[in-house]
Design an enzyme around this catalytic site. Structure first.
Site, PDB file in Angstrom:
ATOM      1  N   CYS A 137       0.842  -1.205   0.000  1.00 23.66           N
ATOM      2  CA  CYS A 137       0.000   0.000   0.000  1.00 23.66           C
ATOM      3  C   CYS A 137       0.875   1.253   0.000  1.00 23.66           C
ATOM      4  CB  CYS A 137      -0.922  -0.013   1.211  1.00 23.66           C
ATOM      5  SG  CYS A 137      -1.965   1.459   1.298  1.00 23.66           S
ATOM      6  N   CYS A 140      -0.517   4.135   2.066  1.00 26.15           N
ATOM      7  CA  CYS A 140      -0.325   4.002   3.524  1.00 26.15           C
ATOM      8  C   CYS A 140       1.135   4.240   3.913  1.00 26.15           C
ATOM      9  CB  CYS A 140      -0.697   2.602   4.015  1.00 26.15           C
ATOM     10  SG  CYS A 140      -2.141   1.877   3.260  1.00 26.15           S
ATOM     11  N   ASP A 141       2.075   3.721   3.134  1.00 23.87           N
ATOM     12  CA  ASP A 141       3.464   3.629   3.616  1.00 23.87           C
ATOM     13  C   ASP A 141       4.460   4.503   2.862  1.00 23.87           C
ATOM     14  OD1 ASP A 141       2.593   1.723   5.426  1.00 23.87           O
ATOM     15  OD2 ASP A 141       2.899   0.078   4.011  1.00 23.87           O
TER      16      ASP A 141
END
Ligand code: NAP
Length: 312
Positions: A137, A140-141
């Site tokens: 992701c 997200c990261d």
């Protein structure tokens, strides 16, 4: 959620297919419960910008589109339960949904809209360094990898789109693809090939992910034509090698294809009467927000007909 009530329809999954089914079922005045184990919007909510959903000429943030769809569904009376479905009983006329939280919900029909999750690459180091440099992701990261060198594995829409997103943070993004041609949409290919931070390593597979015990330091590669092995240093590896449908919890009566996608007819009816499937969890060629929305529409309208016939 009301455990004494018999819902007309329970929708499992709150991505674009499930939320659209909710909008239609709610407007049809069906007693509707939507069960979602994570955040509303599914994969869409984790997409930084959705550019190919009609009506938003400059694109819309995936999370914003998800919020709007959820608001629209609840506006029409859909109840939302944050829980994970663990088991189903799919007999007629009343089906039972069991959740991890110990809930038991009764319903006349079901819409499966569980989507799909990113597939694992299945190489040494992947699990060990998951969350410590290995990610599925970028939204997200990505921000954890400012000014670092990153590797993206895959050649589809996800790999290229997310690789481009990562260039906002990373010093470089190397897309490692097993062929010499991308599967991604042309506009994404054009952008990636124009982006100075992106480079491609063609005809190459990642055989292992290496680290120093704490975090990722690079990947071991193999050229599939020459067999030559190599090593690419990187602080992060983002894996986009396709999807696995969220169908593991389904009872044996619901027919799946060889890749575990739900088999449906033209009206999105599964092999079980009163169980419909919509969006990425079902067998189909094209997986886009726009056709997930179409699926949600069809499934809800067919569910309405099914419930009306039960009552009639
Ligand atoms: P995908 O289209 O299935 O692509 C997977 C990619 O990973 C392919 O390039 C494939 O290579 C490669 N691959 C598969 N197994 C591999 C392995 N073991 N080792 C190395 N490479 C491997 O998956 P996706 O990109 O996640 O997309 C899923 C669906 O969502 C698609 O329908 C896509 O169109 C859609 N999507 C759309 C958008 C958008 O419209 N903006 C964004 C994201 C996703 P080959 O090409 O050689 O098979």
């Amino acid at each position: 959620m009301d455990k004494d009530k018999i819902y007309d329809v329970v929708i499992i999954g709150g991505g674009p297919a499930g939320l659209t089914a909710g909008v239609y079922a709610g407007r049809a005045r069906m007693a509707t419960l939507l069960v979602e184990k994570g955040i509303s919007g599914g994969q869409m909510a984790l997409t930084e910008m959705v550019e190919n959903y009609p009506g938003f000429p400059r694109g819309i943030a995936g999370a914003e589109l998800a919020n709007r769809m959820e608001e629209q569904a609840t506006h029409f009376g859909v109840e939302i339960l944050n829980d994970e479905v663990e088991g189903l009983e799919v007999q007629e006329p009343v089906k039972v949904v069991r959740t991890a939280g110990g809930g038991e919900v009764r319903t006349r029909c079901l819409i499966l809209a569980t989507g799909a999750d990113h597939r694992r690459l299945g190489v040494p180091g992947e699990e060990e360094y998951s969350g410590r440099g290995v990610s599925y992701c970028a939204t997200c990261d990505g921000a954890f990898f400012r000014d670092q060198d990153l590797i993206v594995v895959g050649g589809g829409d996800s790999a290229v789109e997310e690789g481009l997103f990562l260039t906002r943070f990373a010093r470089s993004v190397t897309i490692v693809h097993r062929r010499d041609e991308l599967r991604a949409q042309a506009i994404l290919q054009e952008r990636a090939k124009r982006e100075p931070k992106v480079r491609f390593v063609w005809n190459t597979v990642v055989e292992a992910i290496h680290g120093d015990g704490q975090k990722v330091t690079g990947v071991a590669t193999r050229d599939v034509r020459t067999g030559q092995r190599g090593e690419l240093p990187a602080a992060g590896v983002f894996i986009y090698v396709g999807m696995n449908p969220g169908t593991a919890f389904l009872p044996a009566g619901v027919a799946l294809d060889g890749e575990k996608y739900v088999v449906v007819d033209g009206n999105l009816q599964t092999s079980v009467p009163g169980v419909f499937a919509a969006g990425d969890c079902r067998q189909k060629q094209v997986r886009q927000v726009a056709n997930a929305v179409g699926d949600g529409t069809v499934a809800a309208m067919m569910a309405e007909k099914y419930v009306a016939a039960l009552e009639g």
